[in-house]
Design an enzyme around this catalytic site. Structure first.
Site, PDB file in Angstrom:
ATOM      1  N   TYR A 150       0.849  -1.191   0.000  1.00  0.00           N
ATOM      2  CA  TYR A 150       0.000   0.000   0.000  1.00  0.00           C
ATOM      3  C   TYR A 150       0.880   1.234   0.000  1.00  0.00           C
ATOM      4  CZ  TYR A 150      -3.562   3.363   1.617  1.00  0.00           C
ATOM      5  OH  TYR A 150      -4.419   4.434   1.737  1.00  0.00           O
ATOM      6  N   ASP A 245       9.212   2.829   0.300  1.00  0.00           N
ATOM      7  CA  ASP A 245       8.122   3.467   1.031  1.00  0.00           C
ATOM      8  C   ASP A 245       8.261   3.031   2.488  1.00  0.00           C
ATOM      9  OD1 ASP A 245       5.853   4.317   2.253  1.00  0.00           O
ATOM     10  OD2 ASP A 245       4.449   3.431   0.800  1.00  0.00           O
ATOM     11  N   LYS A 273       3.667   8.675   9.276  1.00  0.00           N
ATOM     12  CA  LYS A 273       3.395   8.034  10.570  1.00  0.00           C
ATOM     13  C   LYS A 273       4.328   8.531  11.686  1.00  0.00           C
ATOM     14  CE  LYS A 273       0.561   4.554   8.537  1.00  0.00           C
ATOM     15  NZ  LYS A 273       0.617   3.767   7.323  1.00  0.00           N
TER      16      LYS A 273
HETATM   17  C1  LIG Z   1       0.039   4.264   5.986  1.00  0.00           C
HETATM   18  C2  LIG Z   1       0.843   4.091   4.767  1.00  0.00           C
HETATM   19  C3  LIG Z   1       0.755   4.989   3.692  1.00  0.00           C
HETATM   20  C4  LIG Z   1      -0.256   6.104   3.653  1.00  0.00           C
HETATM   21  O1  LIG Z   1      -0.067   7.037   4.657  1.00  0.00           O
HETATM   22  P1  LIG Z   1      -1.312   7.969   5.105  1.00  0.00           P
HETATM   23  O2  LIG Z   1      -0.694   8.893   6.112  1.00  0.00           O
HETATM   24  O3  LIG Z   1      -2.339   7.059   5.669  1.00  0.00           O
HETATM   25  O4  LIG Z   1      -1.777   8.682   3.894  1.00  0.00           O
HETATM   26  C5  LIG Z   1       1.615   4.827   2.626  1.00  0.00           C
HETATM   27  N1  LIG Z   1       2.511   3.836   2.602  1.00  0.00           N
HETATM   28  C6  LIG Z   1       2.623   2.943   3.612  1.00  0.00           C
HETATM   29  C7  LIG Z   1       3.656   1.873   3.541  1.00  0.00           C
HETATM   30  C8  LIG Z   1       1.783   3.037   4.709  1.00  0.00           C
HETATM   31  O5  LIG Z   1       1.859   2.120   5.682  1.00  0.00           O
END
Ligand SMILES: *Cc1c(COP(=O)(O)O)cnc(C)c1O
Length: 434
Positions: A150, A245, A273
């Site tokens: 994701y 990511d 995060k």
């Molecule tokens: C949570 C997450 C996102 C998206 O971040 P948001 O702050 O929810 O938009 C993107 N990449 C990874 C790996 C994530 O865990």
């Protein structure tokens, strides 16, 4: 830990039923609605340390940690105090502020690949901006992502996108034009040959590879030895970029993230995060020559009204200050290993087919007999059993992510007492379900 029996959630139910009339599905983000585990979600009232309290007064040991940011424990007194001070100077400047320099310096010092950084407001923003940058820098349009990973909810990434999307049974989302995802190529996680085949079939068209170096959005899935290094050499051989990511893994698997832990330095990195310490922050960064393409240093446009605001910067700075103290990551590792190993052996003793993965302050248990290396493997899990397990744990005062396809998170506030109480709950619940 005493089981919370009778388990009364009547206020949560009342608030959630009103919410459903006011907001789609009653929530501001889909997985929170408990759709994949059934039953009604719990409405939180407050959080502190390793704990969350709901509006009915039930207390839970929390392994969601607001989906990752709460790694020093919820409402850490030092973070709260710093925020109080910052608040008195105002909430947003829309102008440069010295706190941005401070957090930028900390991020650059910590994360091996990052020589320059741009702050945004979420992980989604970080990933969509990094995609634009990959394309701007290479002059190529295609990207490779992995099944079950994701990268936020931008159109181009909503292909095989893991938990939120998979949980709802949507292979893709309506409203995403085919033309937008036509340039998004996907490969199974841990499959280097598939990546090589995509490069062979799309010569000089692929701008780069974006990956969760450890997957957290399809349950917790680890890279096989050599997989990340293999991606790096394939990308390099093809003039493409490697992007980690690390929105989830950054400052979680090590102070320098997965790239420090695995000794692989990508070209670009997405963060989110934890660097917001519980306030909305995302960031992307990497090599100076690439980052200098970003406006106003360069031509690639990207902007944000609230980006770099002093409150968010303050929560991030204080959280990183706490994390970089001696012994924090060893403590997180030890506590999480104890928990993950304990859960798995209790599951096996109780006769359940289960496998698990853990690294640093991230863990997951799948109700399947086979080792999980990819989203395909993860999908062999018994989701019905997970639902019953999840509900049982809730009733025993433990809040797990409401989906088999989410990783669990620990924090510095999860001590021996919390781990022991959690394992006791796991034992009680797993002995009751078949
Ligand atoms: C949570 C997450 C996102 C998206 O971040 P948001 O702050 O929810 O938009 C993107 N990449 C990874 C790996 C994530 O865990």
């Amino acid at each position: 830990m005493v089981a919370q029996i009778p388990f009364n959630t009547s206020k949560s139910q009342q608030i959630f039923s009103q919410a459903k009339n006011l907001m789609p599905g009653g929530v501001s983000s889909p997985v929170r609605a408990f759709k994949s585990v059934g039953g009604e979600p719990i409405v939180f009232d407050r959080v502190e340390g390793a704990y969350a309290w709901d509006v009915d007064g039930n207390r839970y040991i929390d392994y969601v940690g607001t989906w990752g940011p709460a790694i020093v424990g919820h409402a850490h007194p030092e973070v709260i105090e710093a925020l109080h001070k910052a608040l008195e100077k105002g909430t947003s400047f829309g102008a440069p502020c010295v706190l941005e320099n401070q957090l930028a310096e900390m991020v650059i010092d910590a994360v091996p690949s990052i020589e320059m950084v741009r702050f945004v407001n979420s992980g989604t923003e970080a990933c969509m901006s990094v995609l634009r940058l990959m394309r701007a820098f290479t002059g190529r349009d295609k990207i490779i992502k992995f099944e079950g990973c994701y990268h936020g909810h931008a159109d181009m990434f909503l292909v095989q996108a893991g938990s939120g999307v998979a949980t709802l049974g949507l292979p893709d989302s309506p409203g995403v034009p085919k033309s937008t995802t036509a340039n998004t190529l996907t490969a199974p996680y841990n499959d280097l040959a598939a990546v090589q085949a995509l490069f062979d079939a799309n010569k000089d068209q692929i701008s780069g590879i974006i990956i969760e170096p450890v997957v957290g959005n399809a349950g917790c899935i680890l890279p096989k030895p050599g997989f990340l290094a293999g991606l790096q050499s394939i990308a390099k051989a093809n003039g493409a970029l490697l992007v980690f990511d690390e929105v989830m893994t950054g400052f979680r698997l090590a102070y320098g993230g997965a790239q420090e832990r695995f000794g692989i330095t990508p070209d670009l990195t997405c963060l989110g995060k934890i660097i917001g310490g519980g306030l909305p922050v995302g960031a992307y960064g990497g090599r100076r020559e690439i980052m200098e393409m970003v406006a106003p240093a360069g031509p690639m446009y990207q902007a944000g009204t609230l980006s770099g605001n002093p409150l968010a910067m303050t929560a991030g700075i204080k959280t990183l200050e706490i994390l970089r103290r001696d012994g924090t990551y060893a403590q997180l590792d030890a506590a999480t290993k104890k928990l993950a190993d304990g859960m798995l052996s209790i599951a096996h003793e109780a006769g359940h087919a289960a496998t698990g993965n853990q690294i640093g302050a991230m863990f997951g248990m799948f109700f399947t007999a086979q080792q999980v290396y990819s989203f395909e493997d993860a999908k062999t899990s018994d989701l019905n059993k997970f639902s019953r397990f999840h509900r049982g744990m809730l009733e025993h005062g433990v809040y797990l992510a409401p989906s088999q396809y989410e990783a669990g998170f620990t924090s510095l506030a999860h001590g021996d007492a919390e781990i022991a109480a959690t394992l006791e709950a796991v034992r009680a619940v797993l002995s009751q379900i078949s």
